[in-house]
Write an enzyme that holds these catalytic residues in place. Structure first.
Site, PDB file in Angstrom:
ATOM      1  CG  ASP A 291      -0.322  -0.542   2.489  1.00 44.35           C
ATOM      2  OD1 ASP A 291       0.918  -0.499   2.603  1.00 44.35           O
ATOM      3  OD2 ASP A 291      -1.057  -1.003   3.368  1.00 44.35           O
TER       4      ASP A 291
ATOM      5  CG  ASN B   4      -9.157  -1.462  11.752  1.00 45.87           C
ATOM      6  OD1 ASN B   4      -8.237  -2.142  11.304  1.00 45.87           O
ATOM      7  ND2 ASN B   4      -9.581  -0.362  11.157  1.00 45.87           N
TER       8      ASN B   4
ATOM      9  CG  HIS C  37      -5.944  -2.295   8.734  1.00 47.27           C
ATOM     10  ND1 HIS C  37      -6.070  -0.964   9.116  1.00 47.27           N
ATOM     11  CD2 HIS C  37      -4.627  -2.578   8.890  1.00 47.27           C
ATOM     12  CE1 HIS C  37      -4.894  -0.502   9.468  1.00 47.27           C
ATOM     13  NE2 HIS C  37      -3.990  -1.462   9.353  1.00 47.27           N
TER      14      HIS C  37
ATOM     15  CD  GLU D  63      -8.847   0.891   7.543  1.00 43.56           C
ATOM     16  OE1 GLU D  63      -8.687  -0.056   8.343  1.00 43.56           O
ATOM     17  OE2 GLU D  63      -8.386   2.038   7.750  1.00 43.56           O
TER      18      GLU D  63
HETATM   19  C1  F6R Z   1       1.417  -1.451   6.186  1.00 46.71           C
HETATM   20  C2  F6R Z   1       0.110  -2.076   6.246  1.00 46.71           C
HETATM   21  C3  F6R Z   1      -0.704  -2.095   7.502  1.00 46.71           C
HETATM   22  C4  F6R Z   1       0.117  -2.346   8.762  1.00 46.71           C
HETATM   23  C5  F6R Z   1      -0.782  -2.331   9.996  1.00 46.71           C
HETATM   24  C6  F6R Z   1       0.010  -2.514  11.274  1.00 46.71           C
HETATM   25  O1  F6R Z   1       1.970  -1.571   4.904  1.00 46.71           O
HETATM   26  O2  F6R Z   1      -0.337  -2.547   5.267  1.00 46.71           O
HETATM   27  O3  F6R Z   1      -1.688  -3.090   7.383  1.00 46.71           O
HETATM   28  O4  F6R Z   1       0.763  -3.587   8.650  1.00 46.71           O
HETATM   29  O5  F6R Z   1      -1.477  -1.118  10.054  1.00 46.71           O
HETATM   30  O6  F6R Z   1       0.822  -1.408  11.450  1.00 46.71           O
HETATM   31  P1  F6R Z   1       1.968  -1.378  12.570  1.00 46.71           P
HETATM   32  O7  F6R Z   1       2.954  -2.430  12.195  1.00 46.71           O
HETATM   33  O8  F6R Z   1       2.547   0.000  12.489  1.00 46.71           O
HETATM   34  O9  F6R Z   1       1.288  -1.679  13.865  1.00 46.71           O
END
Ligand code: F6R
Length: 242
Positions: free
Chosen positions: A67, A136, A138, A143
């Protein structure tokens, strides 16, 4: 699904880096799906150390990031392009043309999603997809919703996601409202998926995702449908599995 409960975050980072290294050793032209965020930083640190010692080579590797924020130029320190340069690409021998990250500055974002989907279709299959987990549920920036999108698409970030990521920005107002993300279908096409989860604040959601109902309300629960998922948990995140 293999769930490995490890003692601490350092053990998780080592195990994650080992899996990536062995994937690339067995298949030097492997296609890796990469995540950003706080979780994989330690894994990339180990890969960089190993690359410096000649223990892993990225010359033939192709990467696809999950992403990118919409509206952050690639030289913005919080763009995922800048993150990847800082934590991995600038330190390893991967040719720039084998790196793929959605362009969140594209004037036509839908055309950019279509381009990314075409590139993914060309490689056929990601060998190893690395995922973190949102509070959440994701994965990528897919989401929770009443329905999920299969391929790369534009997404409006949930307020809780913007709040969670505000720690990387000067204030919440600077966190972009939209992102481009690979879809759940593209993620589930990967041969192997490595889900990495750390910290007590993710203990509930990772347990719900992996043992609860499969529902679009928790996109990571769809991983239960994949035949080859490896989950690395530190003790705090894995509390409910102990
Ligand atoms: C990042 C991504 C997100 C993160 C998730 C956890 O490329 O796709 O899904 O993996 O938000 O983020 P952290 O590791 O910062 O807790």
């Amino acid at each position: 699904m293999i769930i490995q409960l490890l003692q601490n975050a350092e053990q998780v980072d080592l195990a994650g880096a080992e899996l990536i290294k062995s994937t690339v050793r067995f298949k030097p032209n492997a296609v890796l799906g990469l995540a950003t965020g706080g979780t994989p930083v330690g894994i990339y640190k180990h890969l960089v150390q190993d690359a410096k010692q000649g223990l892993i080579h990225f010359k033939q590797v192709t990467t696809f990031n999950l992403d990118e924020y919409v509206g952050l130029p690639s030289d913005h320190p919080e763009s995922y392009r800048a993150y990847m340069e800082k934590h991995l690409f600038a330190h390893v021998d991967i040719p720039a043309e084998q790196v793929n990250i959605p362009d969140g500055m594209a004037t036509d974002l839908q055309a950019e999603c279509d381009r990314y989907n075409r590139l993914l279709a060309q490689v056929g299959q990601i060998d190893l997809q690395i995922l973190g987990l949102g509070h959440n549920g994701h994965i990528g920036f897919n989401e929770p919703a009443s329905s999920l999108t299969s391929e790369t698409h534009i997404v409006e970030l949930k307020e809780e996601t913007r709040q969670a990521n505000a720690r990387f920005f000067a204030s919440i107002d600077e966190v972009p409202t939209h992102a481009l993300t690979m879809g759940v279908g593209s993620i589930l096409k990967a041969k192997t998926i490595l889900l990495v989860v750390k910290g007590a604040d993710k203990a509930d959601i990772v347990h719900r995702a992996l043992t609860g109902p499969i529902t679009t309300d928790c996109p990571a629960s769809l991983l239960q449908l994949h035949p080859h998922v490896i989950v690395l948990l530190d003790a705090a995140a894995g509390r409910k599995f102990a």
